[in-house]
Design an enzyme around this catalytic site. Sequence first.
Site, mmCIF file in Angstrom:
data_model
loop_
_atom_site.group_PDB
_atom_site.id
_atom_site.type_symbol
_atom_site.label_atom_id
_atom_site.label_comp_id
_atom_site.label_asym_id
_atom_site.label_seq_id
_atom_site.Cartn_x
_atom_site.Cartn_y
_atom_site.Cartn_z
ATOM 1 N N LYS A 35 -1.083 -2.451 -1.795
ATOM 2 C CA LYS A 35 0.097 -2.622 -0.945
ATOM 3 C C LYS A 35 -0.119 -3.775 0.040
ATOM 4 C CE LYS A 35 2.979 0.604 -2.383
ATOM 5 N NZ LYS A 35 4.261 0.230 -3.016
ATOM 6 N N TYR A 72 -4.936 1.958 -3.525
ATOM 7 C CA TYR A 72 -3.481 1.928 -3.295
ATOM 8 C C TYR A 72 -3.147 1.102 -2.050
ATOM 9 C CZ TYR A 72 1.127 3.902 -2.037
ATOM 10 O OH TYR A 72 2.440 4.081 -1.693
#
Lengths: 328, 328
Positions: free
Chosen positions: B155, B151
Amino acid sequence: MHIAIIGAAGMIGRKLTERLVADGQLSGQPIGRLTLVDVVAPAAPAGFTGRVDTSAADISKPGQAALIVGSRPDIIFHLAAIVSAEAELDFEKGYGINLEGTRALLEAIRLAHLQDGYRPCMVFTSSIAVFGAPMPDVIPDDFNLTPLTSYGTQKAMSELLLADYTRRGFVDGIGIRLPTICVRPGKPNKAASGFFSGIIREPLAGQPAILPVPDTVRHWHASPRSAVGFLLHAASIDLEPLGAQRSLTMPGVSASVGEQIEALRAIAGDKAVALIRREPDELVMRIVGGWARAFAPERARRLGFVAETSFEEIIRVHIEDELEGGIR
Amino acid sequence: MHIAIIGAAGMIGRKLTERLVADGQLSGQPIGRLTLVDVVAPAAPAGFTGRVDTSAADISKPGQAALIVGSRPDIIFHLAAIVSAEAELDFEKGYGINLEGTRALLEAIRLAHLQDGYRPCMVFTSSIAVFGAPMPDVIPDDFNLTPLTSYGTQKAMSELLLADYTRRGFVDGIGIRLPTICVRPGKPNKAASGFFSGIIREPLAGQPAILPVPDTVRHWHASPRSAVGFLLHAASIDLEPLGAQRSLTMPGVSASVGEQIEALRAIAGDKAVALIRREPDELVMRIVGGWARAFAPERARRLGFVAETSFEEIIRVHIEDELEGGIR
């Protein structure tokens, strides 16, 4: 041992191939097979007694990376890239090769891993172009990734992918942030940094050279011989101590253009220096203005990576490796 | 003014929509049209007099981002994401939505730009998960991006893309690195950080809560109200002063779990604290162990971004916004 080189037809790729063939081994393991890939098929190296497969492939195209991974190389050197100025001019091509190509390669490795546990060592050539202004005079290892070009962005994104695929256990990856390689042999390429080599290479060959930036521009350099040394060292060491941070800024020499010119003068005299013609170029100045001036590459040094220690040494390596030891 | 929200059905998306409808304007410009998109069609907001289009779309799928961009919103809030624990469990889904989705959106914007010069403001929700151990106790704005989850990697990669597309003039982008949002209303989601809200929200509602980490774990928080404030502020200010570095760590409150619990005790008493049950969870501890403890978000503060200044204030915001001002 089976070693694949993607981007084998480029300058570093050819030198790496030559060195592997000359050494015949890596970390004490004999090299039995070489897979050499580039967008044009690389030449098969002379004097190699093992198996050689050469092929033309664009790893960003469907299925191409899987073909390479299908032969299960133990070590993959991923050197293929669109250089900085070209990636800036051709946005789609840059992202296509520099980001999608790396991602396709890592995906092919992941799928192979899920199939049979395959987990190669992957040595990826990144670049100090992952850094950009504003930055300190000497950049520490924990400085943020602030690329100011599409090329630097693509390299930084690839570093992040490599770290995540390594963390997940699909590959054992290391990213090598190459300094600007100097002195590049042969013809100029489309890199914005080309003049750093040109102002040394051309005068040593008795040819004029164009300098598009002021003498005060300072930058970070290592020789092609050091670059090959970095890659071989990266493929030889235990990568566990890298932890989650899989990309390393390499050692190099911080030199201003003025210092480069004085090193040239010390080795080849005023006659060589007189061949440098100053022609300021706004585009090159703008790109180079955002580049790093010097690094404190402590992590790489602790892991045993070494480069030249002066710009004169960089010029002498060029004379030894490219000019058969002599200058005009 | 036409505003699009991608990820409008999520918690922050709904609160942002409500706030835009309540305000009726942004930076003094009346909001005439809302385009609300999510993987399930968001509800049309009550009380909005302008045009509303709601649709179900997965922007990582071919053509979906182009449909949104086709209506030429002036401002695009891109909030759509697979949360941390889910992106860790489902590797392909995480990269699909969090990386490919963002890239597809930026590509659709670029192609529209090439067509007619379209250049929207894009506010992207990033996360402090772009940082990871080893890191200092207080992380400065120029610290490197060292995500320890897929994740966080996705990002960080999206931040880099946003900066490059902005630098090239295709979009006017800003990335907002949200603190861990606390107290999240409603049911727990799949984020590894869910317990930070759970240990406040559930006891305030008279329900038991599970605490999977030790009291010493320190982390960086802001309320949902602050998160919406960050996004609106981001869409209101001149982004030129950001220069090339388009993502900002947001202000927040650094609190240990022990301090969170004491804030809960100060507001709701021992009875509420007694509802917290300690059940150490190795996976959550491992993920959270690599998270940031505190930041010095100087750039964001200079640009006028503000958050709560104590964890008690964060709890009071939850009581005001979610519990109609009262607790059980």
